[in-house]
Design a protein around this motif. Structure first.
Motif, PDB file in Angstrom:
ATOM      1  N   ALA A  67      23.086  -8.182   1.308  1.00  0.00           N
ATOM      2  CA  ALA A  67      23.012  -7.743   2.836  1.00  0.00           C
ATOM      3  C   ALA A  67      21.702  -6.870   3.221  1.00  0.00           C
ATOM      4  O   ALA A  67      21.458  -6.075   2.254  1.00  0.00           O
ATOM      5  CB  ALA A  67      24.294  -7.082   3.116  1.00  0.00           C
ATOM      6  N   THR A  68      21.007  -7.083   4.426  1.00  0.00           N
ATOM      7  CA  THR A  68      20.011  -6.091   4.558  1.00  0.00           C
ATOM      8  C   THR A  68      20.071  -5.711   6.222  1.00  0.00           C
ATOM      9  O   THR A  68      20.424  -6.588   6.971  1.00  0.00           O
ATOM     10  CB  THR A  68      18.676  -6.827   4.095  1.00  0.00           C
ATOM     11  OG1 THR A  68      17.606  -5.790   4.520  1.00  0.00           O
ATOM     12  CG2 THR A  68      18.267  -7.927   5.079  1.00  0.00           C
ATOM     13  N   SER A  69      19.556  -4.642   6.347  1.00  0.00           N
ATOM     14  CA  SER A  69      19.429  -4.151   7.670  1.00  0.00           C
ATOM     15  C   SER A  69      18.146  -3.303   7.859  1.00  0.00           C
ATOM     16  O   SER A  69      17.901  -2.340   7.254  1.00  0.00           O
ATOM     17  CB  SER A  69      20.686  -3.288   8.106  1.00  0.00           C
ATOM     18  OG  SER A  69      20.527  -2.831   9.615  1.00  0.00           O
ATOM     19  N   THR A  70      17.223  -3.839   8.609  1.00  0.00           N
ATOM     20  CA  THR A  70      15.801  -3.277   8.570  1.00  0.00           C
ATOM     21  C   THR A  70      15.298  -3.363   9.996  1.00  0.00           C
ATOM     22  O   THR A  70      15.500  -4.001  10.590  1.00  0.00           O
ATOM     23  CB  THR A  70      14.682  -3.893   7.370  1.00  0.00           C
ATOM     24  OG1 THR A  70      14.877  -5.218   7.876  1.00  0.00           O
ATOM     25  CG2 THR A  70      15.385  -3.729   6.091  1.00  0.00           C
ATOM     26  N   LYS A  71      14.627  -2.318  10.205  1.00  0.00           N
ATOM     27  CA  LYS A  71      13.694  -2.252  11.322  1.00  0.00           C
ATOM     28  C   LYS A  71      12.453  -3.557  11.181  1.00  0.00           C
ATOM     29  O   LYS A  71      11.835  -3.522  10.088  1.00  0.00           O
ATOM     30  CB  LYS A  71      12.986  -1.180  11.760  1.00  0.00           C
ATOM     31  CG  LYS A  71      12.593  -0.898  13.062  1.00  0.00           C
ATOM     32  CD  LYS A  71      12.032   0.578  13.221  1.00  0.00           C
ATOM     33  CE  LYS A  71      11.076   0.665  14.383  1.00  0.00           C
ATOM     34  NZ  LYS A  71      11.861   0.451  15.544  1.00  0.00           N
ATOM     35  N   GLN A  72      12.384  -4.377  12.164  1.00  0.00           N
ATOM     36  CA  GLN A  72      11.245  -5.303  11.920  1.00  0.00           C
ATOM     37  C   GLN A  72       9.971  -4.467  11.933  1.00  0.00           C
ATOM     38  O   GLN A  72       9.601  -3.839  12.504  1.00  0.00           O
ATOM     39  CB  GLN A  72      11.472  -6.474  13.190  1.00  0.00           C
ATOM     40  CG  GLN A  72      12.570  -7.413  13.034  1.00  0.00           C
ATOM     41  CD  GLN A  72      12.536  -8.401  13.949  1.00  0.00           C
ATOM     42  OE1 GLN A  72      11.922  -8.297  15.064  1.00  0.00           O
ATOM     43  NE2 GLN A  72      13.362  -9.325  13.839  1.00  0.00           N
ATOM     44  N   ARG A  73       8.864  -5.307  11.243  1.00  0.00           N
ATOM     45  CA  ARG A  73       7.693  -4.702  11.242  1.00  0.00           C
ATOM     46  C   ARG A  73       6.791  -5.145  12.312  1.00  0.00           C
ATOM     47  O   ARG A  73       5.896  -4.334  12.409  1.00  0.00           O
ATOM     48  CB  ARG A  73       6.905  -5.384   9.835  1.00  0.00           C
ATOM     49  CG  ARG A  73       7.661  -5.178   8.405  1.00  0.00           C
ATOM     50  CD  ARG A  73       7.118  -5.932   7.228  1.00  0.00           C
ATOM     51  NE  ARG A  73       7.052  -7.238   7.710  1.00  0.00           N
ATOM     52  CZ  ARG A  73       7.454  -8.215   6.921  1.00  0.00           C
ATOM     53  NH1 ARG A  73       8.294  -7.508   5.877  1.00  0.00           N
ATOM     54  NH2 ARG A  73       7.438  -9.498   7.221  1.00  0.00           N
ATOM     55  N   ILE A  74       6.998  -5.883  13.006  1.00  0.00           N
ATOM     56  CA  ILE A  74       6.313  -6.246  14.433  1.00  0.00           C
ATOM     57  C   ILE A  74       7.105  -6.117  15.620  1.00  0.00           C
ATOM     58  O   ILE A  74       8.357  -6.052  15.566  1.00  0.00           O
ATOM     59  CB  ILE A  74       5.746  -7.610  14.237  1.00  0.00           C
ATOM     60  CG1 ILE A  74       7.097  -8.651  14.610  1.00  0.00           C
ATOM     61  CG2 ILE A  74       4.821  -7.953  12.977  1.00  0.00           C
ATOM     62  CD1 ILE A  74       6.522 -10.037  14.678  1.00  0.00           C
ATOM     63  N   VAL A  75       6.402  -6.014  16.641  1.00  0.00           N
ATOM     64  CA  VAL A  75       7.085  -5.543  18.019  1.00  0.00           C
ATOM     65  C   VAL A  75       7.095  -7.161  18.450  1.00  0.00           C
ATOM     66  O   VAL A  75       6.219  -7.836  18.734  1.00  0.00           O
ATOM     67  CB  VAL A  75       6.277  -4.764  18.816  1.00  0.00           C
ATOM     68  CG1 VAL A  75       6.734  -4.578  20.195  1.00  0.00           C
ATOM     69  CG2 VAL A  75       6.071  -3.221  18.253  1.00  0.00           C
ATOM     70  N   THR A  76       8.333  -7.606  19.096  1.00  0.00           N
ATOM     71  CA  THR A  76       8.299  -8.903  19.838  1.00  0.00           C
ATOM     72  C   THR A  76       8.762  -8.779  21.137  1.00  0.00           C
ATOM     73  O   THR A  76       9.322  -7.701  21.630  1.00  0.00           O
ATOM     74  CB  THR A  76       9.797  -9.588  19.088  1.00  0.00           C
ATOM     75  OG1 THR A  76      10.934  -8.807  19.114  1.00  0.00           O
ATOM     76  CG2 THR A  76       9.370  -9.766  17.597  1.00  0.00           C
ATOM     77  N   GLY A  86      19.104  -7.921  10.673  1.00  0.00           N
ATOM     78  CA  GLY A  86      20.276  -7.693  10.054  1.00  0.00           C
ATOM     79  C   GLY A  86      20.731  -9.197   9.487  1.00  0.00           C
ATOM     80  O   GLY A  86      20.626 -10.009  10.086  1.00  0.00           O
ATOM     81  N   ALA A  87      20.902  -9.304   7.871  1.00  0.00           N
ATOM     82  CA  ALA A  87      21.229 -10.483   7.459  1.00  0.00           C
ATOM     83  C   ALA A  87      22.084 -10.418   6.223  1.00  0.00           C
ATOM     84  O   ALA A  87      22.125  -9.337   5.789  1.00  0.00           O
ATOM     85  CB  ALA A  87      20.017 -11.273   6.964  1.00  0.00           C
ATOM     86  N   CYS A  88      22.818 -11.327   6.010  1.00  0.00           N
ATOM     87  CA  CYS A  88      23.804 -11.562   4.604  1.00  0.00           C
ATOM     88  C   CYS A  88      23.568 -12.966   4.218  1.00  0.00           C
ATOM     89  O   CYS A  88      23.409 -13.862   4.853  1.00  0.00           O
ATOM     90  CB  CYS A  88      25.142 -11.311   5.223  1.00  0.00           C
ATOM     91  SG  CYS A  88      25.611 -10.013   5.750  1.00  0.00           S
TER      92      CYS A  88
END
Length: 126
Positions: free
Chosen positions: A16-25, A4-6
């Motif tokens: 503003a954005t809210s996304t699922k990350q493309r990689i597994v951390t 999540g970022a603004c």
């Protein structure tokens, strides 16, 4: 993990954005580093847009609530076994900090506007 970022100008958010990350951390520190790295590009784009229309931009400030992530960004790629696996591409922000192109500051989670984009919204915060 969820990013999540603004991006704020003055007292209001322009992006503003809210996304699922493309990689597994493997850890929250790594997830925060990936999120900061991904959003830094949007910050640069915003600065360049403002400069192209003649606005004077003082600088780019990245607010982060994870102290370990801030340490990683400021100190560069660590050699510890817990973080050795993190891709070098997420550490380019370290070079930008050294070049004084971005400032990273700590902000508690409760004060971050982007924090509500990564977690379910409770009635107390709403």
């Amino acid at each position: 993990s969820h990013t999540g970022a603004c991006i704020s100008l003055g007292r209001g958010s322009t992006h503003a954005t809210s996304t699922k990350q493309r990689i597994v951390t493997k850890a929250s520190t790594e997830a925060e580093l990936v999120a900061a790295s991904d959003m830094y590009g949007q910050g640069i784009w915003t600065v360049k847009l403002l400069e192209s229309i003649g606005a004077k931009v003082k600088g780019l400030i990245l607010e982060q609530d994870n102290m370990s992530t801030i340490a990683m960004m400021k100190n560069g790629r660590p050699n510890s076994s817990r973080s050795r696996h993190i891709s070098i591409r997420y550490f380019f922000i370290h070079d930008k900090i050294k070049a004084k192109e971005v400032e990273v500051i700590h902000r508690p989670s409760q004060e971050l506007a982007a924090d509500i984009l990564t977690k379910p919204l409770t009635t107390e915060r709403f």
